[in-house]
Design a protein around this motif. Structure first.
Motif, PDB file in Angstrom:
ATOM      1  N   ARG A  17       4.495  11.705  -5.782  1.00 44.53           N
ATOM      2  CA  ARG A  17       5.813  11.542  -5.144  1.00 44.53           C
ATOM      3  C   ARG A  17       6.022  10.088  -4.698  1.00 44.53           C
ATOM      4  O   ARG A  17       7.110   9.536  -4.805  1.00 44.53           O
ATOM      5  CB  ARG A  17       5.845  12.502  -3.945  1.00 44.53           C
ATOM      6  CG  ARG A  17       7.053  12.513  -3.073  1.00 44.53           C
ATOM      7  CD  ARG A  17       6.892  13.623  -1.998  1.00 44.53           C
ATOM      8  NE  ARG A  17       5.523  13.690  -1.460  1.00 44.53           N
ATOM      9  CZ  ARG A  17       5.062  12.894  -0.465  1.00 44.53           C
ATOM     10  NH1 ARG A  17       5.853  12.026   0.095  1.00 44.53           N
ATOM     11  NH2 ARG A  17       3.816  13.019  -0.044  1.00 44.53           N
ATOM     12  N   GLN A  18       4.961   9.467  -4.179  1.00 40.92           N
ATOM     13  CA  GLN A  18       5.074   8.069  -3.737  1.00 40.92           C
ATOM     14  C   GLN A  18       5.102   7.103  -4.927  1.00 40.92           C
ATOM     15  O   GLN A  18       5.771   6.075  -4.870  1.00 40.92           O
ATOM     16  CB  GLN A  18       3.916   7.719  -2.808  1.00 40.92           C
ATOM     17  CG  GLN A  18       4.006   8.419  -1.465  1.00 40.92           C
ATOM     18  CD  GLN A  18       2.721   8.252  -0.701  1.00 40.92           C
ATOM     19  OE1 GLN A  18       1.690   8.791  -1.091  1.00 40.92           O
ATOM     20  NE2 GLN A  18       2.768   7.493   0.382  1.00 40.92           N
ATOM     21  N   VAL A  19       4.385   7.476  -5.993  1.00 44.85           N
ATOM     22  CA  VAL A  19       4.433   6.649  -7.200  1.00 44.85           C
ATOM     23  C   VAL A  19       5.878   6.572  -7.688  1.00 44.85           C
ATOM     24  O   VAL A  19       6.393   5.504  -8.023  1.00 44.85           O
ATOM     25  CB  VAL A  19       3.512   7.218  -8.314  1.00 44.85           C
ATOM     26  CG1 VAL A  19       3.689   6.448  -9.617  1.00 44.85           C
ATOM     27  CG2 VAL A  19       2.047   7.192  -7.863  1.00 44.85           C
ATOM     28  N   ALA A  20       6.562   7.715  -7.672  1.00 49.91           N
ATOM     29  CA  ALA A  20       7.968   7.733  -8.094  1.00 49.91           C
ATOM     30  C   ALA A  20       8.815   6.820  -7.207  1.00 49.91           C
ATOM     31  O   ALA A  20       9.750   6.164  -7.684  1.00 49.91           O
ATOM     32  CB  ALA A  20       8.500   9.168  -8.049  1.00 49.91           C
ATOM     33  N   LEU A  21       8.475   6.751  -5.923  1.00 49.40           N
ATOM     34  CA  LEU A  21       9.236   5.884  -5.004  1.00 49.40           C
ATOM     35  C   LEU A  21       8.999   4.399  -5.288  1.00 49.40           C
ATOM     36  O   LEU A  21       9.914   3.585  -5.146  1.00 49.40           O
ATOM     37  CB  LEU A  21       8.898   6.212  -3.548  1.00 49.40           C
ATOM     38  CG  LEU A  21       9.464   7.538  -3.021  1.00 49.40           C
ATOM     39  CD1 LEU A  21       8.976   7.798  -1.592  1.00 49.40           C
ATOM     40  CD2 LEU A  21      10.997   7.536  -3.068  1.00 49.40           C
ATOM     41  N   HIS A  27      -1.855  -0.296 -11.110  1.00 48.09           N
ATOM     42  CA  HIS A  27      -2.479   1.016 -10.847  1.00 48.09           C
ATOM     43  C   HIS A  27      -1.651   1.845  -9.873  1.00 48.09           C
ATOM     44  O   HIS A  27      -1.669   3.071  -9.955  1.00 48.09           O
ATOM     45  CB  HIS A  27      -3.959   0.920 -10.441  1.00 48.09           C
ATOM     46  CG  HIS A  27      -4.317  -0.143  -9.480  1.00 48.09           C
ATOM     47  ND1 HIS A  27      -4.695  -1.407  -9.874  1.00 48.09           N
ATOM     48  CD2 HIS A  27      -4.366  -0.156  -8.134  1.00 48.09           C
ATOM     49  CE1 HIS A  27      -4.966  -2.138  -8.805  1.00 48.09           C
ATOM     50  NE2 HIS A  27      -4.774  -1.409  -7.739  1.00 48.09           N
ATOM     51  N   HIS A  28      -0.896   1.193  -8.989  1.00 47.16           N
ATOM     52  CA  HIS A  28      -0.029   1.993  -8.116  1.00 47.16           C
ATOM     53  C   HIS A  28       1.226   2.485  -8.849  1.00 47.16           C
ATOM     54  O   HIS A  28       1.887   3.414  -8.382  1.00 47.16           O
ATOM     55  CB  HIS A  28       0.347   1.201  -6.861  1.00 47.16           C
ATOM     56  CG  HIS A  28      -0.813   1.037  -5.922  1.00 47.16           C
ATOM     57  ND1 HIS A  28      -1.589  -0.097  -5.885  1.00 47.16           N
ATOM     58  CD2 HIS A  28      -1.360   1.895  -5.022  1.00 47.16           C
ATOM     59  CE1 HIS A  28      -2.556   0.061  -4.984  1.00 47.16           C
ATOM     60  NE2 HIS A  28      -2.444   1.254  -4.458  1.00 47.16           N
ATOM     61  N   LEU A  29       1.520   1.870  -9.978  1.00 49.14           N
ATOM     62  CA  LEU A  29       2.689   2.302 -10.766  1.00 49.14           C
ATOM     63  C   LEU A  29       2.324   3.304 -11.863  1.00 49.14           C
ATOM     64  O   LEU A  29       3.160   4.106 -12.280  1.00 49.14           O
ATOM     65  CB  LEU A  29       3.367   1.086 -11.414  1.00 49.14           C
ATOM     66  CG  LEU A  29       4.067   0.104 -10.468  1.00 49.14           C
ATOM     67  CD1 LEU A  29       4.487  -1.154 -11.229  1.00 49.14           C
ATOM     68  CD2 LEU A  29       5.277   0.761  -9.805  1.00 49.14           C
ATOM     69  N   PHE A  30       1.083   3.209 -12.354  1.00 51.40           N
ATOM     70  CA  PHE A  30       0.735   4.022 -13.527  1.00 51.40           C
ATOM     71  C   PHE A  30      -0.355   5.064 -13.268  1.00 51.40           C
ATOM     72  O   PHE A  30      -0.715   5.820 -14.165  1.00 51.40           O
ATOM     73  CB  PHE A  30       0.320   3.119 -14.689  1.00 51.40           C
ATOM     74  CG  PHE A  30       1.462   2.314 -15.248  1.00 51.40           C
ATOM     75  CD1 PHE A  30       2.337   2.867 -16.169  1.00 51.40           C
ATOM     76  CD2 PHE A  30       1.679   1.014 -14.823  1.00 51.40           C
ATOM     77  CE1 PHE A  30       3.400   2.133 -16.679  1.00 51.40           C
ATOM     78  CE2 PHE A  30       2.742   0.264 -15.320  1.00 51.40           C
ATOM     79  CZ  PHE A  30       3.609   0.827 -16.247  1.00 51.40           C
ATOM     80  N   PRO A  43       0.783  -1.242   0.000  1.00 54.59           N
ATOM     81  CA  PRO A  43       0.000   0.000   0.000  1.00 54.59           C
ATOM     82  C   PRO A  43       0.812   1.289   0.000  1.00 54.59           C
ATOM     83  O   PRO A  43       0.264   2.342  -0.321  1.00 54.59           O
ATOM     84  CB  PRO A  43      -0.822  -0.103   1.294  1.00 54.59           C
ATOM     85  CG  PRO A  43      -0.102  -1.071   2.162  1.00 54.59           C
ATOM     86  CD  PRO A  43       0.648  -2.000   1.264  1.00 54.59           C
ATOM     87  N   ASP A  44       2.112   1.209   0.336  1.00 49.16           N
ATOM     88  CA  ASP A  44       2.919   2.424   0.458  1.00 49.16           C
ATOM     89  C   ASP A  44       4.365   2.053   0.128  1.00 49.16           C
ATOM     90  O   ASP A  44       4.850   1.018   0.595  1.00 49.16           O
ATOM     91  CB  ASP A  44       2.809   2.923   1.913  1.00 49.16           C
ATOM     92  CG  ASP A  44       3.500   4.266   2.118  1.00 49.16           C
ATOM     93  OD1 ASP A  44       2.803   5.224   2.504  1.00 49.16           O
ATOM     94  OD2 ASP A  44       4.730   4.347   1.922  1.00 49.16           O
ATOM     95  N   PRO A  45       5.072   2.882  -0.642  1.00 51.13           N
ATOM     96  CA  PRO A  45       6.442   2.505  -1.000  1.00 51.13           C
ATOM     97  C   PRO A  45       7.363   2.344   0.205  1.00 51.13           C
ATOM     98  O   PRO A  45       8.348   1.613   0.130  1.00 51.13           O
ATOM     99  CB  PRO A  45       6.911   3.638  -1.925  1.00 51.13           C
ATOM    100  CG  PRO A  45       5.940   4.742  -1.737  1.00 51.13           C
ATOM    101  CD  PRO A  45       4.656   4.139  -1.286  1.00 51.13           C
TER     102      PRO A  45
END
Ligand code: NCD
Ligand code: ZN
Length: 356
Positions: A209-213, A183-186, A158-160
Motif C-alpha cells: 500500500r505504501q509502495v503505491a503511495l 527498492h522502495h519503488l519495485f 523512508p515513508d511516502p
C-alpha cells in the motif's frame, strides 16, 4: 525503433566500500558496475573504515578514486560526531555533507541536539546537507534547515508520508530536496519473506500500500538513487547480516520497464536519474557523453552475472526492459557490449556548475 539514446544516469547515493571493505566492493569494481548500468557518475558515501570525515581521509579517498575509477564521481564528506572544523574547510572538495541521524551500517550516528545544531551552523556548502534519517528525525532536520538557512537533501525517503512533510516544508520556504530508491519503488516488505536478509536494508522495505503511495507521489521526488550498498552472500547469510543491497546495474532496466508500463514518462525518468541529481548537488554533467540502450530486450533480471563484486541482486526475477549497449563518457566509448573499454583512472571528478 529499438535503439534509445539517453544522457546517462547520475547515481547520487552509492557505497563503493573503499577504503576498508574491498571484499564487498571497491572503486574499480563499483565504477565498472556503474558503467554496466548506464551510470556515468556516482556520488560515494563516507561510511568507510576509516570514515571520510577530515582532510586526511578525504585526500586519501580522492587520490584512490583518481587512480582507480572508470566512471566519473564525486565524494561526500561525513560527520562522525567528533570534529566540526572540516565542515567549514572541505565543502569545496565534495558533493555535500552526509549526516546520519539514525542507525545504519557504519558508526556515524549523530543525535545530540546541540551537536546537530552546531553542524547546521558550521557547514558552508556549496553542496547540501544530505541526511540519513527516519521519519521523526526528518522533521528535526527540516526545522534545523529552516533555522540555519541550510539546503537539505533527504536520502532514501523512508515513508511516502515523509514526502508530504517535505513538500509542506518546501512550500514554507525550506530549501529541501529528496530521493527515493528503486527498492522502495519495485519491492515491498513481502520480499522479506522470500529473500530474508537479502531484502533487508535501511530504511526497510514498506507494505505494498505504501509502495503505491511512493508512485502516486513521485511528482514530489527530486531524484531516484540506488543506495548501492553491497555486502557479500556470506555476510548476508550470517547470524547478524548487515543492511544494504546492491543496485547500480538494475535501476535503468527497472525504470525502463515502468516507462514501458506507462507508470512514468521517459522524460520524467531522465529528470529523476540525471538532471535531478546534478541539480541537487550543483554538479556539471560530463560533456560529450551518452548511453545507448537496446529497447527490444525484455527479460527477467538475472540472479547472477553482475559486475558488482557482491554478485547478487534483490531484484532477480523482476521484469526489465532495455540493455545497455554502449556508454560514451567525455568523448570516449567506455563500455560496449558487456566490455569495459577504458582502464582504471579514466574516471574524473564531476565538476561543479560554475567551476570548482
Ligand atoms: C548502507 C550501507 O550498507 O552502507 N546500508 C543500507 O542498508 N542502506 C548504509 C545506508 O545507506 O544507510
Ligand atoms: Zn546509503
Amino acid at each position: 525503433m529499438g535503439e534509445l539514446t539517453l544522457p546517462g544516469l547520475i547515481d547520487a547515493h552509492v557505497h563503493l566500500r573503499e577504503p576498508g571493505a574491498t571484499h564487498k566492493e571497491g572503486v574499480y569494481t563499483g565504477t565498472a558496475a556503474a558503467l554496466a548500468g548506464g551510470v556515468l557518475g556516482i556520488l560515494d558515501m563516507p561510511n568507510n573504515t576509516p570514515p571520510t570525515v577530515d582532510r586526511a581521509t578525504l585526500s586519501r579517498k580522492l587520490e584512490m578514486f583518481r587512480q582507480k575509477a572508470v566512471s566519473d564521481y564525486s565524494l561526500f564528506l561525513g560527520f562522525d560526531g567528533r570534529n566540526v572544523a572540516p565542515l567549514s574547510e572541505l565543502g569545496g572538495q565534495v558533493a555535500g555533507l552526509k549526516l546520519y541521524l539514525d542507525e545504519t551500517f557504519g558508526d556515524m550516528t549523530t543525535r545530540e541536539p546541540r551537536m546537530l545544531a552546531e553542524v547546521f551552523a558550521t557547514w558552508l556548502g556549496p553542496g547540501p546537507i544530505a541526511i540519513h534519517a527516519e521519519s521523526p528525525s526528518i522533521r528535526v532536520a527540516l526545522e534545523l534547515a529552516r533555522r540555519y538557512g541550510q539546503r537539505l537533501h533527504v536520502c532514501h525517503v523512508p515513508d511516502p508520508d515523509d514526502l508530504l512533510a517535505i513538500e509542506t516544508a518546501r512550500q514554507a520556504g525550506v530549501a529541501v530536496t529528496c530521493e527515493v530508491t528503486p527498492h522502495h519503488l519495485f519491492l515491498s516488505d513481502e520480499a522479506v519473506a522470500r529473500l530474508g536478509a537479502y531484502a533487508r536494508m535501511k530504511p526497510p522495505l514498506v507494505a505494498p500500500r505504501q509502495v503505491a503511495l511512493y508512485w502516486e507521489r513521485l511528482s514530489l521526488v527530486d531524484a531516484i538513487a540506488s543506495d548501492h550498498a553491497p555486502h557479500t552472500r556470506e555476510e548476508k547469510d550470517s547470524a547478524n547480516p548487515p543492511p544494504g543491497v546492491p543496485g547500480l546495474e538494475t535501476t535503468l532496466p527497472l525504470l525502463l520497464a515502468a516507462v514501458d508500463e506507462g507508470r512514468l514518462t521517459l522524460e520524467r525518468m531522465v529528470e529523476l536519474t540525471y538532471h535531478g541529481p546534478l541539480r541537487i548537488y550543483g554538479l556539471a554533467a560530463p560533456v560529450d557523453s551518452a548511453v545507448e540502450v537496446d529497447l527490444l530486450e525484455r527479460y527477467a533480471l538475472p540472479a547472477k552475472g553482475y559486475r558488482t563484486k557482491c554478485g547478487w541482486s534483490p531484484f532477480a526475477g523482476q521484469r526489465a526492459v532495455g540493455r545497455v549497449r554502449r556508454v560514451r563518457l567525455r568523448g570516449q566509448v567506455v563500455w560496449e557490449d558487456g566490455e569495459l573499454r577504458v582502464s582504471a583512472g579514466y574516471g574524473r571528478e564531476l565538476g561543479r556548475v560554475g567551476g570548482r
